[in-house]
Design a protein around this motif. Structure first.
Motif, PDB file in Angstrom:
ATOM      1  N   PHE A 189     -20.299 -35.356  44.768  1.00 45.35           N
ATOM      2  CA  PHE A 189     -20.169 -34.041  45.254  1.00 45.35           C
ATOM      3  C   PHE A 189     -20.128 -32.904  43.957  1.00 45.35           C
ATOM      4  CE2 PHE A 189     -17.176 -30.533  46.015  1.00 45.35           C
ATOM      5  CZ  PHE A 189     -17.706 -30.082  47.036  1.00 45.35           C
ATOM      6  N   PHE A 202     -11.879 -32.668  54.284  1.00 44.12           N
ATOM      7  CA  PHE A 202     -12.628 -33.505  53.054  1.00 44.12           C
ATOM      8  C   PHE A 202     -13.346 -34.384  53.515  1.00 44.12           C
ATOM      9  CE2 PHE A 202      -8.695 -31.385  51.140  1.00 44.12           C
ATOM     10  CZ  PHE A 202      -9.222 -31.284  49.779  1.00 44.12           C
ATOM     11  N   ILE A 251     -16.834 -39.015  44.491  1.00 45.51           N
ATOM     12  CA  ILE A 251     -16.292 -37.737  44.305  1.00 45.51           C
ATOM     13  C   ILE A 251     -17.026 -37.007  43.290  1.00 45.51           C
ATOM     14  CG2 ILE A 251     -14.573 -36.397  43.547  1.00 45.51           C
ATOM     15  CD1 ILE A 251     -13.971 -37.739  45.921  1.00 45.51           C
ATOM     16  N   CYS A 274      -9.258 -36.535  46.738  1.00 45.44           N
ATOM     17  CA  CYS A 274     -10.137 -36.609  45.729  1.00 45.44           C
ATOM     18  C   CYS A 274     -10.194 -37.814  44.740  1.00 45.44           C
ATOM     19  CB  CYS A 274      -9.776 -35.242  44.741  1.00 45.44           C
ATOM     20  SG  CYS A 274      -9.488 -33.685  45.622  1.00 45.44           S
ATOM     21  N   VAL A 291     -22.636 -38.122  49.804  1.00 42.62           N
ATOM     22  CA  VAL A 291     -22.135 -38.510  48.740  1.00 42.62           C
ATOM     23  C   VAL A 291     -21.508 -39.829  48.901  1.00 42.62           C
ATOM     24  CG1 VAL A 291     -21.845 -36.392  47.910  1.00 42.62           C
ATOM     25  CG2 VAL A 291     -19.924 -37.643  48.860  1.00 42.62           C
ATOM     26  N   ILE A 344     -12.878 -28.909  43.765  1.00 41.31           N
ATOM     27  CA  ILE A 344     -13.448 -29.157  44.774  1.00 41.31           C
ATOM     28  C   ILE A 344     -13.317 -28.220  46.217  1.00 41.31           C
ATOM     29  CG2 ILE A 344     -12.931 -30.955  46.668  1.00 41.31           C
ATOM     30  CD1 ILE A 344     -13.066 -33.186  44.398  1.00 41.31           C
ATOM     31  N   GLN A 400     -11.115 -41.228  43.781  1.00 39.75           N
ATOM     32  CA  GLN A 400     -12.372 -42.227  43.997  1.00 39.75           C
ATOM     33  C   GLN A 400     -12.139 -43.496  44.744  1.00 39.75           C
ATOM     34  OE1 GLN A 400     -15.752 -41.729  43.997  1.00 39.75           O
ATOM     35  NE2 GLN A 400     -16.346 -43.951  44.832  1.00 39.75           N
ATOM     36  N   LEU A 445     -15.472 -43.290  53.165  1.00 40.52           N
ATOM     37  CA  LEU A 445     -16.917 -43.197  53.048  1.00 40.52           C
ATOM     38  C   LEU A 445     -17.654 -44.443  53.354  1.00 40.52           C
ATOM     39  CD1 LEU A 445     -17.284 -41.024  49.875  1.00 40.52           C
ATOM     40  CD2 LEU A 445     -17.373 -40.106  52.185  1.00 40.52           C
ATOM     41  N   ARG A 501     -16.967 -33.192  55.184  1.00 38.98           N
ATOM     42  CA  ARG A 501     -17.859 -32.467  54.183  1.00 38.98           C
ATOM     43  C   ARG A 501     -18.326 -33.402  53.281  1.00 38.98           C
ATOM     44  NH1 ARG A 501     -14.408 -28.529  55.782  1.00 38.98           N
ATOM     45  NH2 ARG A 501     -15.009 -26.555  55.742  1.00 38.98           N
ATOM     46  N   TYR A 502     -17.541 -34.335  52.747  1.00 37.44           N
ATOM     47  CA  TYR A 502     -18.280 -35.466  52.002  1.00 37.44           C
ATOM     48  C   TYR A 502     -19.218 -36.084  52.487  1.00 37.44           C
ATOM     49  CZ  TYR A 502     -14.170 -35.014  48.815  1.00 37.44           C
ATOM     50  OH  TYR A 502     -13.101 -34.687  47.994  1.00 37.44           O
ATOM     51  N   VAL A 531     -11.132 -42.594  48.593  1.00 37.60           N
ATOM     52  CA  VAL A 531     -12.002 -41.641  49.302  1.00 37.60           C
ATOM     53  C   VAL A 531     -13.156 -42.742  49.593  1.00 37.60           C
ATOM     54  CG1 VAL A 531     -13.452 -39.739  49.570  1.00 37.60           C
ATOM     55  CG2 VAL A 531     -11.180 -39.632  48.764  1.00 37.60           C
ATOM     56  N   TYR A 588     -22.444 -34.170  52.956  1.00 37.16           N
ATOM     57  CA  TYR A 588     -23.390 -33.823  51.872  1.00 37.16           C
ATOM     58  C   TYR A 588     -23.938 -35.333  51.272  1.00 37.16           C
ATOM     59  CZ  TYR A 588     -20.661 -29.612  51.994  1.00 37.16           C
ATOM     60  OH  TYR A 588     -20.155 -28.431  52.352  1.00 37.16           O
TER      61      TYR A 588
END
Length: 531
Positions: free
Chosen positions: A108, A93, A105, A262, A102, A424, A264, A271, A96-97, A267, A100
């Motif tokens: 995405f 996960f 969540i 998944c 982001v 997702i 917020q 991030l 990939r996040y 994650v 991209y």
């Protein structure tokens, strides 16, 4: 709590804040990236600390030990099996996040599907945080804090008034944390509190076992095995009210995947890492923590059962009673500071996520499309104050409906957790899945979940999760087969904001974490300790 303990408590809180402020003062929190994401400056250790402390609160410390007091080690599944999902966060996960680019969540969801679905997810997250997680963390934390340290007696007020005062104090400090340092300040303080919680939790366990053994830890373990070997079995019965063993790799796994991959408020911390390598390190540190977390979040409940001979009427009183029985008086201030940090960290983590979602998903694109980066950060601070104040007001009101309100809100999470996970996963690997399919899946899940709540109320909800996840996958797959995208979806390249070089040890460290899960379930089984 005597004068020495009170002074110790205040000094520790002040020193932790000073340390975190000095570590984070170079981050420019007047910008959106600085305030919401810590300027993408977090290292693996600080990421792990803030994720752990956002996840952990007194509700878990008291609640899970209370459940183990009643049911035994089967409830360790909430801790130990989380490591499986966290490994997948690190390997699948998070890369990939970050790839991209982001920050949320819902970002995405918008990239892969559409803006409507994105905002629906954001609203559900914010509603859940505002009406349940934030007030419940404040209320339950203040309740336990008062129970452990007798704040009502110190202040000479009614217990509910003491709880309200504690909740207001914790909430106010949490708001100030974010206003003064954003995500980065709370992340650095969480690292210290996380270490303290681990040390203090293990200490309570050891003192309890030694007390049972009349000064000998080995005799204490022998006492537990002689008297309550069945409680050391982590494999719950098929009809268990807590964690039936068939759900471990079904409903429990799906629930964990949503929460750790998944959600917020979890994650977002990963991030905030300075690169993928540090994000993966942080996630895997958390995985190891969760495997061994059962030793102080679950096992002390069984120690308490043996110490008090099962005589505690309310299972949630088990852990506070154990602490009162074994903790030296001189250590009360230290332990109080650790408990305070656990409550504060969970509150701050969710509060920051709520402000992030509103500012980035609603304020900027809807209310002020021309807002500068600094204006977005300023709005985040305003939302932080407003949401924090509302949470402080709501928290004491939970006392008037402690069971009904909390259960209703917890069940509310089930309305969207599984379909969010499904869309997702399909978004990652299915190039033909559509926004229409995502909406159909959400609608289907909503109807079936509500029906299941009424018609299958006697069935453990983890069994319901097991079936619903599969059904949600089928509905999204079928809608994609019937009406796929005309052209395969392609993510834009080079959207990442940080270096995407993975940690070179990520695979073998992940394998060790998974092996430890197997070892823990072997140790706490009839094969070893539960024999």
């Amino acid at each position: 709590m005597n004068a020495f303990a009170l002074v110790t408590f205040v000094v520790i809180i002040a020193l932790v804040w000073l340390y975190a402020w000095r570590k984070s003062r170079n981050i420019d929190i007047s910008t959106a990236e600085g305030f919401f994401m810590g300027g993408h400056s977090l290292t693996g250790l600080s990421i792990a600390g803030t994720i752990i402390m956002t996840n952990l609160s007194t509700e878990q410390l008291v609640g899970q030990n209370g459940q183990s007091y009643a049911a035994g080690m089967e409830v360790m599944a909430w801790e130990v099996t989380s490591a499986i999902a966290i490994v997948l966060l690190a390997l699948v996960f998070l890369p990939r996040y970050m790839k991209y680019g982001v920050n949320t969540i819902s970002d995405f969801i918008e990239i892969r599907y559409d803006t409507f679905t994105k905002r629906l997810i954001s609203i559900l997250f914010m509603f859940t945080y505002l009406t349940s997680f934030l007030p419940v963390v404040l209320y339950s934390g203040a309740l336990v804090f008062n129970k452990l340290f007798n704040i009502d007696e110190i202040l000479g007020v009614d217990p509910l008034i003491a709880v309200a005062i504690c909740a207001a104090f914790i909430g106010a400090v949490g708001v100030l944390y974010l206003l003064m340092g954003g995500l980065s300040l709370s992340a650095f303080s969480d690292t210290i509190y996380g270490f303290g919680l681990l040390t203090g939790g293990i200490l309570i366990l050891i003192l309890g076992i030694v007390t049972l053994g009349n000064g000998s830890a080995m005799d204490g373990v022998h006492f537990i095995r002689e008297n309550t070997a069945e409680k050391l079995n982590a494999w719950g019965a098929i009809d268990s009210d807590y964690v039936p063993w068939p759900t471990l790799m079904l409903g429990m796994l799906f629930n964990n995947l949503y929460f750790w991959c998944c959600n917020q408020m979890i994650v977002q911390k990963a991030l905030g890492g300075k690169n993928l390598k540090e994000g993966q390190k942080g996630a895997l540190y958390v995985a190891f923590f969760k495997v061994f977390g059962a030793l102080f979040l679950v096992l002390p409940g069984i120690v308490a059962f043996n110490m008090f001979d099962g005589g505690i009427a309310n299972q949630d009183d088990a852990y506070p009673s154990l602490v009162s029985a074994v903790l030296p008086e001189w250590a009360y201030g230290i332990f109080a500071a650790v408990i305070f940090g656990a409550i504060l960290s969970s509150f701050v983590g969710s509060l920051n996520s709520t402000a992030t979602l509103f500012s980035l998903d609603f304020y900027k694109p809807i209310f002020n499309k021309d807002a500068t980066d600094r204006q977005v950060a300023r709005m985040g601070k305003i939302v932080t104050v407003i949401v924090g104040f509302i949470s402080i007001i709501i928290a004491p009101l939970i006392a008037f409906a402690p069971t009904g309100l909390y259960n209703v809100i917890q069940e509310f999470n089930g309305l969207y957790s599984l379909p969010l996970l499904v869309i997702i996963l399909f978004g990652f690997w299915n190039k033909r899945v559509t926004a229409q399919g995502a909406k159909i899946t959400f609608s289907f899940h909503l109807v079936v979940y509500i029906a299941a709540q009424g018609l299958l109320a006697e069935i453990n909800y983890l069994y319901i999760f097991s079936v619903l996840f599969i059904l949600d996958c089928f509905v999204l797959w079928l809608s994609t087969r019937i009406n796929p995208l005309k052209e395969p979806f392609q993510f834009q390249a080079n959207l990442n904001k940080v270096d995407m070089t993975p940690w070179k040890h990520v695979k073998w460290v992940s394998a060790i974490a998974l092996l430890l899960v197997v070892i823990m379930y072997t140790v706490f089984s009839p094969v070893v300790l539960a024999n």
